[in-house]
Scaffold this motif. Structure first.
Motif, PDB file in Angstrom:
ATOM      1  N   UNK A 384       0.821  -1.242  -0.015  1.00 40.03           N
ATOM      2  CA  UNK A 384       0.044   0.088   0.042  1.00 40.03           C
ATOM      3  C   UNK A 384       0.743   1.217  -0.180  1.00 40.03           C
ATOM      4  N   UNK A 385       0.068   2.259  -0.293  1.00 41.76           N
ATOM      5  CA  UNK A 385       0.900   3.657  -0.416  1.00 41.76           C
ATOM      6  C   UNK A 385       0.054   4.874   0.130  1.00 41.76           C
ATOM      7  N   UNK A 386       0.359   5.921   0.542  1.00 44.67           N
ATOM      8  CA  UNK A 386      -0.527   6.935   1.132  1.00 44.67           C
ATOM      9  C   UNK A 386       0.056   8.148   0.457  1.00 44.67           C
ATOM     10  N   UNK A 423       1.381   4.956 -20.938  1.00 43.26           N
ATOM     11  CA  UNK A 423       2.024   5.790 -21.405  1.00 43.26           C
ATOM     12  C   UNK A 423       3.617   5.335 -21.463  1.00 43.26           C
ATOM     13  N   UNK A 424       3.967   4.969 -20.263  1.00 44.35           N
ATOM     14  CA  UNK A 424       5.547   4.219 -20.180  1.00 44.35           C
ATOM     15  C   UNK A 424       5.558   3.030 -19.841  1.00 44.35           C
ATOM     16  N   UNK A 425       4.914   2.163 -19.350  1.00 45.96           N
ATOM     17  CA  UNK A 425       5.019   0.926 -18.595  1.00 45.96           C
ATOM     18  C   UNK A 425       4.705   0.559 -17.141  1.00 45.96           C
ATOM     19  N   UNK A 426       4.368  -0.388 -16.920  1.00 43.24           N
ATOM     20  CA  UNK A 426       4.084  -0.742 -15.424  1.00 43.24           C
ATOM     21  C   UNK A 426       5.370  -0.406 -14.383  1.00 43.24           C
ATOM     22  N   UNK A 427       6.454  -0.594 -15.066  1.00 41.67           N
ATOM     23  CA  UNK A 427       7.704  -0.223 -14.133  1.00 41.67           C
ATOM     24  C   UNK A 427       7.880   1.160 -13.988  1.00 41.67           C
ATOM     25  N   UNK A 428       7.517   2.048 -14.725  1.00 40.62           N
ATOM     26  CA  UNK A 428       7.545   3.397 -14.405  1.00 40.62           C
ATOM     27  C   UNK A 428       7.007   4.017 -13.207  1.00 40.62           C
ATOM     28  N   UNK A 429       7.580   4.629 -12.368  1.00 37.14           N
ATOM     29  CA  UNK A 429       7.050   5.094 -11.126  1.00 37.14           C
ATOM     30  C   UNK A 429       5.962   6.197 -11.389  1.00 37.14           C
ATOM     31  N   UNK A 430       4.830   6.106 -10.806  1.00 37.44           N
ATOM     32  CA  UNK A 430       3.736   6.969 -11.162  1.00 37.44           C
ATOM     33  C   UNK A 430       3.650   8.161 -10.458  1.00 37.44           C
ATOM     34  N   UNK A 431       4.896   9.097 -10.854  1.00 42.32           N
ATOM     35  CA  UNK A 431       5.246  10.165  -9.953  1.00 42.32           C
ATOM     36  C   UNK A 431       6.035  10.952 -11.148  1.00 42.32           C
ATOM     37  N   UNK A 489       6.716   2.351  -5.331  1.00 41.93           N
ATOM     38  CA  UNK A 489       5.397   1.971  -5.732  1.00 41.93           C
ATOM     39  C   UNK A 489       5.451   1.002  -6.915  1.00 41.93           C
ATOM     40  N   UNK A 490       6.536   1.550  -7.958  1.00 40.48           N
ATOM     41  CA  UNK A 490       6.709   0.974  -9.269  1.00 40.48           C
ATOM     42  C   UNK A 490       7.100  -0.391  -8.972  1.00 40.48           C
ATOM     43  N   UNK A 491       7.944  -0.594  -8.068  1.00 37.56           N
ATOM     44  CA  UNK A 491       8.524  -1.938  -7.631  1.00 37.56           C
ATOM     45  C   UNK A 491       7.524  -3.119  -7.400  1.00 37.56           C
ATOM     46  N   UNK A 492       6.777  -2.693  -6.360  1.00 46.09           N
ATOM     47  CA  UNK A 492       5.418  -3.447  -5.808  1.00 46.09           C
ATOM     48  C   UNK A 492       4.570  -3.869  -7.199  1.00 46.09           C
ATOM     49  N   UNK A 493       4.187  -2.816  -7.977  1.00 47.55           N
ATOM     50  CA  UNK A 493       3.366  -2.974  -9.288  1.00 47.55           C
ATOM     51  C   UNK A 493       3.833  -3.730 -10.039  1.00 47.55           C
ATOM     52  N   UNK A 494       5.139  -3.680 -10.372  1.00 48.14           N
ATOM     53  CA  UNK A 494       5.910  -4.566 -11.263  1.00 48.14           C
ATOM     54  C   UNK A 494       5.789  -6.166 -10.973  1.00 48.14           C
ATOM     55  N   UNK A 495       6.130  -6.428  -9.462  1.00 47.65           N
ATOM     56  CA  UNK A 495       6.120  -7.597  -8.984  1.00 47.65           C
ATOM     57  C   UNK A 495       4.413  -8.316  -9.026  1.00 47.65           C
ATOM     58  N   UNK A 496       3.600  -7.433  -8.787  1.00 45.51           N
ATOM     59  CA  UNK A 496       2.383  -8.070  -8.916  1.00 45.51           C
ATOM     60  C   UNK A 496       1.931  -8.470 -10.167  1.00 45.51           C
TER      61      UNK A 496
END
Length: 599
Positions: A384-386, A423-431, A489-496
């Motif tokens: 999770x992230x806040x 636009x960039x891929x699941x590995x890109x940090x959403x920030x 966040x992007x690490x967690x999203x990529x692993x998921x």
């Protein structure tokens, strides 16, 4: 010539799993409680859940999600115990009227509680499917009648024969060759040729008030309804059908009167009343795993992002219970991330902040409060992230020429997640600069660079910033994890994403002969090409592929003992790319290029 199609020697390609399907759990104006409903646009959400309302944040979150790039979401409405659907009772046509039909607020046969249905009105009209005449005279003892036409007449149809008195008889058989119907009872009086005959059906019209104009336009019309249980037009079967039924009401047959007089009387403008909604508590939002309520209504839905913005409507203890429940839920799934927000900046009790001037808490104090709030949810590996602070958005449920209010940012941030992935891929940090928060007019707090750095590094909470007064952007990409391997966040999203893709893509392996050929096919023909595709996108950094990911599936990790037990083991390891979070610039002087010579 015989032709047989076979799969051949080609290996199944590993399809990418969904990555940015959102899930929202909370309060809506309407909707069947504890049912996960897929929506792919804001219009679909409004049609199913009723749009914005003043008593919750979920509609704003869904709006922000689609506005920022989200394409698909599941919404779960949660209502407290004791919530009731509005209802109305329609009386029959007996001399002393009795209850004929109960009409309740609902959707496709399931109750839809709340006061939203107080805006509904019902009209009942006669609507015979068959209109004809008697073709040949019949005696008082006759149980068959010839009709001029059999159009609209079926077994079970109730006929209204306008003889000396109005006769109501049920059709038990139809002879289309002679246009003759058999009645369930004798006519009881002589019936002359040419007497008018019609079937006993009715029309139910549902109207809903337009809050802008106050008018009640028609939203549904149900024609040729019957009160006969065996009829294809039986009102309960048609309106309560789970696929084609009414989107506004359900019905219950209350009649015990004779066929024909059991029809609801002709009326106009009947209102539904008695609807109520009990505010959902922490237990309602978290739900029950066995009953598949609350969060657990999503158990069978393929979602990757979860928000419960209405947790902020609860007292602090209840809010913490919901956040903890959501974090536990996504961790148990292993394929989803909870996206939450810190509580709003302090303001006077009873005030709904609509401008920055409504806040009384200093930004410095708010920063410390956010850090303390986030600390209770941190752990070594947290799914999770806040985010903070809240964002100012347009308020369709507000009053005035251009109403606005501050709302939790999680829906907007989830939309940024989806847009970044597209636009960039699941590995890109959403920030970063590209992570603009569309629909956000301003922020509830303007963090300084130092405050934001403290918030991210020590509070593990991502700030939203508005540099130079420009459109706010998501400026951080930290999870609540204290383990540095899982802090982005992007690490967690990529692993998921990788886990879900492998889980779904390797289903074909089950029940195949466990041989070295199968292990080699899985290793080289299925998983490795999939990982190579991610590597080419930059998901594993810029080093050679053999240095950034490993796939092991051989006799060493599949010993004979495991093979005998039916186990098939695959090990996948990879290096996820990390974001450049802090830019360190070094600027200094160097000696000039000129030289001095002695004259």
């Amino acid at each position: 010539m015989n032709v047989t199609e076979v799969d051949g020697r080609a290996s199944p390609a590993l399809a990418a799993a969904p990555t940015s399907v959102g899930a929202f759990v909370g309060r809506t104006r309407r909707g069947v409680p504890d049912q996960a409903v897929r929506v792919s646009s804001l219009d679909q959400f409004t049609a199913r859940f009723g749009g914005h309302h003043a008593d919750g944040y979920l509609p704003h979150a869904v709006t922000g999600f689609f506005l920022n790039g989200g394409r698909e979401a599941y919404v779960v409405r949660v209502a407290g115990a004791g919530s009731q659907a509005a209802r109305a009772t329609l009386n029959d046509r007996q001399g002393t009227p009795a209850a004929s039909l109960r009409v309740s607020a609902g959707y496709r046969g399931v109750a839809d509680p709340g006061v939203w249905a107080h805006a509904l009105r019902l009209d009942v009209r006669d609507d015979p499917r068959a209109v004809t005449t008697v073709g040949a005279a019949a005696t008082a003892a006759a149980t068959t009648v010839q009709l001029a036409s059999l159009a609209g007449v079926e077994v079970g149809t109730v006929l209204r024969i306008a003889s000396t008195t109005t006769l109501l008889r049920v059709v038990t058989a139809v002879d289309r060759a002679t246009r003759t119907v058999t009645l369930g009872a004798a006519t009881g009086e002589a019936v002359a040729a040419g007497v008018a005959v019609s079937s006993a059906e009715f029309r139910l019209v549902v109207r809903q008030q337009d809050p802008a104009t106050g008018a009640f336009p028609v939203v549904e019309t149900w024609s040729n309804l019957s009160m006969q249980a065996g009829s294809a037009d039986y009102v309960s079967d048609r309106l309560n059908h789970p696929v084609t039924g009414s989107r506004y009401v359900t019905v219950a047959d209350l009649s015990s009167a004779a066929p024909g007089v059991d029809l609801p009387a002709v009326v106009s403008g009947v209102a539904l009343t008695g609807g109520s909604e009990t505010a959902a508590g922490a237990g309602d939002l978290v739900g029950d795993a066995a009953a598949h309520t609350g969060l657990h209504a999503l158990d069978t839905a393929a979602v990757q992002l979860l928000a419960v913005p209405d947790a902020h409507l609860l007292p602090a203890v209840g809010e913490a219970l919901v956040v903890r429940g959501a974090l536990d839920y996504v961790a148990g799934r292993g394929d989803c991330v909870y996206v939450g927000s810190a509580p709003d900046r302090g303001h006077p009790a009873g005030t709904v902040p609509r401008s920055a001037a409504d806040y009384t808490e200093t930004v410095a104090h708010y920063t410390q409060a956010v850090k303390e709030y986030a600390a209770q949810f941190q752990g070594a590996k947290v799914y999770g992230a806040l985010y903070a602070p809240w964002v100012q958005v347009a308020d369709p449920a507000g009053v005035g020429p251009a109403p606005v209010r501050f709302v939790p940012p999680e829906g907007h941030v989830m939309g940024v997640y989806a847009r970044t992935e597209q636009e960039r891929g699941i590995h890109k940090a959403p920030a970063g600069d590209a992570a603009a928060v569309r629909g956000a007019l301003s922020l509830a707090a303007a963090f300084s660079a130092g405050e934001h750095d403290d918030l991210v590094r020590n509070g593990r909470t991502n700030g939203l910033l508005s540099p130079g007064g420009r459109t706010p952007v998501v400026a951080g990409s930290r999870t609540l994890s204290t383990d540095t391997r899982w802090q982005y966040v992007n690490v967690r999203l990529l692993f998921n994403f990788v886990k879900s893709s492998l889980r779904d893509g390797l289903r074909f392996v089950r029940q195949e002969p466990h041989t070295e050929a199968l292990r080699r096919m899985v290793r080289f023909n299925v998983i490795t090409p999939f990982l190579l595709g991610l590597w080419q996108q930059g998901a594993f950094g810029s080093d050679p592929a053999e240095q950034v990911f490993t796939v092991k599936c051989d006799a060493e990790n599949n010993p004979p003992a495991d093979v005998d037990l039916g186990l098939f083991r695959v090990e996948v390891y990879f290096y996820p790319v990390r974001p450049a979070e802090t830019v360190h610039l070094i600027v200094g002087q160097q000696p000039g290029g000129g030289t001095a010579a002695e004259a």
